[in-house]
Design an enzyme around this catalytic site. Structure first.
Site, PDB file in Angstrom:
ATOM      1  N   GLU A  11       0.875  -1.163   0.000  1.00 24.77           N
ATOM      2  CA  GLU A  11       0.000   0.000   0.000  1.00 24.77           C
ATOM      3  C   GLU A  11       0.920   1.223   0.000  1.00 24.77           C
ATOM      4  O   GLU A  11       1.799   1.317   0.845  1.00 24.77           O
ATOM      5  CB  GLU A  11      -0.850  -0.030   1.280  1.00 24.77           C
ATOM      6  CG  GLU A  11      -2.011   0.898   1.231  1.00 24.77           C
ATOM      7  CD  GLU A  11      -2.847   0.836   2.517  1.00 24.77           C
ATOM      8  OE1 GLU A  11      -3.474   1.852   2.827  1.00 24.77           O
ATOM      9  OE2 GLU A  11      -2.862  -0.220   3.176  1.00 24.77           O
ATOM     10  N   ARG A  20       5.457 -13.277   9.207  1.00 18.33           N
ATOM     11  CA  ARG A  20       6.024 -11.920   9.146  1.00 18.33           C
ATOM     12  C   ARG A  20       7.456 -11.954   9.637  1.00 18.33           C
ATOM     13  O   ARG A  20       7.804 -12.770  10.484  1.00 18.33           O
ATOM     14  CB  ARG A  20       5.268 -10.983  10.099  1.00 18.33           C
ATOM     15  CG  ARG A  20       3.952 -10.502   9.627  1.00 18.33           C
ATOM     16  CD  ARG A  20       3.351  -9.534  10.641  1.00 18.33           C
ATOM     17  NE  ARG A  20       3.756  -8.165  10.369  1.00 18.33           N
ATOM     18  CZ  ARG A  20       3.170  -7.400   9.461  1.00 18.33           C
ATOM     19  NH1 ARG A  20       2.164  -7.871   8.746  1.00 18.33           N
ATOM     20  NH2 ARG A  20       3.580  -6.171   9.265  1.00 18.33           N
ATOM     21  N   LYS A  28       4.406   0.283   9.270  1.00 20.39           N
ATOM     22  CA  LYS A  28       4.502   1.621   8.680  1.00 20.39           C
ATOM     23  C   LYS A  28       3.884   2.686   9.579  1.00 20.39           C
ATOM     24  O   LYS A  28       4.395   3.784   9.691  1.00 20.39           O
ATOM     25  CB  LYS A  28       3.825   1.630   7.311  1.00 20.39           C
ATOM     26  CG  LYS A  28       4.714   1.131   6.202  1.00 20.39           C
ATOM     27  CD  LYS A  28       3.997   1.174   4.874  1.00 20.39           C
ATOM     28  CE  LYS A  28       3.032   0.018   4.760  1.00 20.39           C
ATOM     29  NZ  LYS A  28       2.446  -0.119   3.423  1.00 20.39           N
TER      30      LYS A  28
HETATM   31  P1  ATP Z   1       2.447  -2.260   7.682  1.00 22.72           P
HETATM   32  O1  ATP Z   1       1.762  -2.879   8.842  1.00 22.72           O
HETATM   33  O2  ATP Z   1       3.857  -1.928   7.906  1.00 22.72           O
HETATM   34  O3  ATP Z   1       1.669  -1.155   7.032  1.00 22.72           O
HETATM   35  P2  ATP Z   1       1.426  -3.877   5.683  1.00 22.72           P
HETATM   36  O4  ATP Z   1       1.310  -5.349   5.758  1.00 22.72           O
HETATM   37  O5  ATP Z   1       0.185  -3.084   5.824  1.00 22.72           O
HETATM   38  O6  ATP Z   1       2.540  -3.437   6.657  1.00 22.72           O
HETATM   39  P3  ATP Z   1       1.717  -3.503   2.914  1.00 22.72           P
HETATM   40  O7  ATP Z   1       2.356  -2.376   2.234  1.00 22.72           O
HETATM   41  O8  ATP Z   1       0.247  -3.622   2.788  1.00 22.72           O
HETATM   42  O9  ATP Z   1       2.164  -3.412   4.404  1.00 22.72           O
HETATM   43  O10 ATP Z   1       2.413  -4.871   2.572  1.00 22.72           O
HETATM   44  C1  ATP Z   1       2.952  -5.245   1.330  1.00 22.72           C
HETATM   45  C2  ATP Z   1       3.354  -6.685   1.417  1.00 22.72           C
HETATM   46  O11 ATP Z   1       4.424  -6.835   2.333  1.00 22.72           O
HETATM   47  C3  ATP Z   1       2.227  -7.571   1.903  1.00 22.72           C
HETATM   48  O12 ATP Z   1       2.222  -8.759   1.144  1.00 22.72           O
HETATM   49  C4  ATP Z   1       2.592  -7.831   3.338  1.00 22.72           C
HETATM   50  O13 ATP Z   1       2.068  -9.053   3.751  1.00 22.72           O
HETATM   51  C5  ATP Z   1       4.116  -7.807   3.289  1.00 22.72           C
HETATM   52  N1  ATP Z   1       4.700  -7.454   4.577  1.00 22.72           N
HETATM   53  C6  ATP Z   1       4.479  -6.338   5.307  1.00 22.72           C
HETATM   54  N2  ATP Z   1       5.138  -6.380   6.472  1.00 22.72           N
HETATM   55  C7  ATP Z   1       5.828  -7.552   6.490  1.00 22.72           C
HETATM   56  C8  ATP Z   1       6.694  -8.195   7.441  1.00 22.72           C
HETATM   57  N3  ATP Z   1       7.006  -7.629   8.605  1.00 22.72           N
HETATM   58  N4  ATP Z   1       7.215  -9.405   7.108  1.00 22.72           N
HETATM   59  C9  ATP Z   1       6.913  -9.980   5.937  1.00 22.72           C
HETATM   60  N5  ATP Z   1       6.112  -9.436   5.008  1.00 22.72           N
HETATM   61  C10 ATP Z   1       5.554  -8.242   5.274  1.00 22.72           C
HETATM   62 MG    MG Z   2      -1.421  -2.557   4.954  1.00 26.38          MG
END
Ligand code: ATP
Ligand code: MG
Length: 573
Positions: free
Chosen positions: A41, A267, A277
């Site tokens: 995102e 994760r 984020k």
């Molecule tokens: P955040 O909580 O930091 O916003 P998010 O999961 O909302 O993280 P996205 O930008 O939506 O972040 O994620 C993009 C991709 O990265 C998704 O497939 C998500 O599952 C993966 N991802 C995000 N954080 C991690 C993590 N700590 N370990 C592994 N994969 C991750």
């Molecule tokens: Mg997200």
């Protein structure tokens, strides 16, 4: 001098449960090809957690001769900014991967809307005129039954009319929502008539003011995967419970595509850091750090500024592999990989972080009465002979590290003190004779003598010294700033005891030093990492002049942690 390569090679023989699934799918003909996507995102910069997802998404595609595309999951109009999009692409490239294409979930808003009407037509979705709070309450909980909406059984034509008017902008935000009609008594909360569209009169960075209804994550994600031709859609474990819904939508739509498959993995989390984020954004907004790319941040930009090689991130990810068990990795374990790689590639240089003057009282002058300048040859990198040697100027006017001198040496202090002889690396043996102090009594200069017979750093009579110290010739020294870092969070699990990571912020995570460094350090390229002898690895800031960030110290803390763990294990037996 070159920085470590960031080649996009995956590691041979990578094998994990995801690759096992893909292998089987290809063998039994479920899919004839492999396509993955990385779907961030665009509401912040990528962090080390994302690196794992990138490594998986791109790595699996590469290993099976497939493609991986970048999909900006931009279904949420308010929080997204174009600024992030460019940075995301850059950061992926830094890791050594290149998206086959850059796509936007918002490009599918039209198709998604058509499919929504399709579901309404078939009585599989309805417009609910209750507010969001009521809908949420009626969902119930685990063990608590869901309550059906009074609008659940309204005729499809009525829902269709309302949906069209929702889209046309006739209703204010939150007045109604489109919901899938699945099962309000399902054990799976996500199947209790999930919301598909909500009204949001908001400007979108890609679609402008074209839409006033926006799809939810669940309604957009699987369909976007299908539209793009994704075969294996990897995401983190918390989406495990969404999978039945992911499948339900795909099962009920007239897909002209192969059906994608969602696979969840653990994760990536580290001790002493946060990978969310939202939390990282708070550190930026509260000015706890200088920005998203502060060298203390676990963002890919921050890590790049810090000097962590992209290849070390990849090697670490390969080392830990992939599984469905959430684990928090010791940051020291990652640092051990960084240190191992930098040891092989980093050029050795001398820098004095807290300069103390050292004057050799018997240093010769030439015929013109000027102090003699000698040059000593030092290896650029003992790990790699091809890196050659360099000449470093040596004079009787030097800087040494303040902590390498003690007027009254404490027990087991073997460095310089009055009457004590030590080696100046590659140069001479010197013996401290006297000190000069300022009005406060602080030592500001050490007066010493050198032994001309010890040139090169060895005594012909075989006499030994207990300490070898780094130094910089004062008239040749260049001024520099060094940032020394400690963990951004003191607790291993930030917020572990209070639930609020900011409670565990380390107030002294950065120390600034005004350093005197050897002239060769003025030639370092922005972003390059060098070893300051005895002090650690330092990366030259990409923007600021002569600002060095300590990437990591020289001491292998991970080995110490492992030894301690082993010892505890043995005591238990
Ligand atoms: P955040 O909580 O930091 O916003 P998010 O999961 O909302 O993280 P996205 O930008 O939506 O972040 O994620 C993009 C991709 O990265 C998704 O497939 C998500 O599952 C993966 N991802 C995000 N954080 C991690 C993590 N700590 N370990 C592994 N994969 C991750
Ligand atoms: Mg997200």
């Amino acid at each position: 001098m070159t920085t470590p390569a960031t080649t996009p090679e995956t590691f041979p023989g990578a094998s994990d449960f995801v690759r096992e699934i893909v292998r089987e799918d290809l063998a039994d003909g479920t899919y004839a090809r492999v396509q993955t996507r990385f779907p961030p995102e665009p509401n912040g910069y990528l962090h080390i957690g994302h690196a794992k997802a990138i490594f998986q998404d791109f790595g699996v595609a590469e290993d099976f001769g497939g493609v991986c595309k970048l999909r900006l999951d931009d279904t949420n109009p308010e929080s997204e900014e174009v600024e992030y999009v460019e940075a995301i692409v850059e950061d992926i490239e830094w890791l050594g991967f290149e998206p086959a294409e850059v796509l936007h979930a918002s490009d599918y808003f039209g198709q998604l809307y058509e499919w929504a009407e399709y579901l309404v037509d078939r009585g599989l979705a309805y417009v609910d005129e209750q507010d969001a709070e009521t809908i949420s309450q009626q969902r119930g909980g685990y063990g608590a039954p869901g309550v059906e909406s009074p609008f659940r059984d309204r005729p499809p034509v009525e829902s269709l009319d309302l949906l069209r008017r929702m889209r046309a902008g006739e209703f204010p935000d939150g007045a109604m929502a489109l919901r899938a009609k699945i099962d309000m008594q399902s054990d799976n909360m996500w199947l209790r008539d999930p919301v598909m569209y909500r009204i949001r009169h908001a400007h979108h960075h890609n679609t402008g003011d074209e839409w006033v209804i926006y799809p939810t994550y669940d309604w957009a994600h699987g369909q976007s995967d299908a539209i793009e031709g994704v075969t294996h859609s990897m995401c983190t474990l918390e989406f495990d419970v969404h999978r039945p819904l992911y499948d339900w939508f795909l099962d009920h739509l007239p897909l002209p595509y192969d059906r994608p498959k969602q696979i969840e993995f653990a994760r990536l989390e580290f001790t002493h850091t946060v990978t969310s984020k939202r939390r990282l954004k708070k550190l930026v907004d509260d000015a706890v750090v200088d920005g998203w790319d502060d060298a203390r941040m676990p963002t890919l930009r921050g890590m790049r500024r810090r000097g962590y090689p992209a290849s070390a991130i990849k090697e670490f990810l390969h080392e830990i592999g992939n599984s469905r068990t959430n684990a928090r990795h010791a940051f020291e374990a990652f640092e051990a990989v960084v240190r191992r790689q930098l040891n092989l590639t980093a050029q050795r240089r001398m820098a004095v972080l807290e300069p103390l003057r050292l004057t050799l009282t018997n240093w010769p002058v030439d015929e013109a009465g000027e102090p003699v300048v000698e040059y000593v040859e030092l290896a650029n990198n003992p790990e790699n002979e091809d890196d050659g040697v360099r000449s470093v100027p040596f004079t009787g006017s030097l800087f040494i590290e303040r902590e390498d001198f003690a007027e009254v040496p404490p027990p087991r202090f073997f460095r310089l003190s009055p009457g004590r002889e030590v080696r100046l690396r590659g140069a001479y043996f010197v013996t401290a004779q006297d000190v000069v102090k300022d009005e406060d009594g602080t030592v500001v200069e050490v007066l010493a003598t050198f032994d001309p017979e010890t040139r090169g750093g060895n005594a012909p009579d075989g006499r030994r010294v207990k300490s070898t110290m780094h130094w910089v010739s004062a008239p040749h020294a260049v001024d520099a700033t060094a940032h020394l870092y400690d963990r951004l969070f003191t607790a291993e699990v930030p917020g572990g005891s209070t639930g609020e990571p900011l409670d565990d912020l380390n107030p002294t995570s950065r120390e600034v030093r005004h350093a005197k460094v050897e002239a060769a350090l003025a030639e370092v390229e922005p972003g390059e990492v060098v070893q300051f002898e005895r002090l650690g690895y330092f990366a030259l800031d990409p923007d600021a002049e002569m600002l060095f960030h300590r990437t990591v110290g020289l001491r292998d803390e991970w080995a110490a942690i492992q030894r301690a763990q082993q010892k505890r294990g043995q005591q238990k037996k």
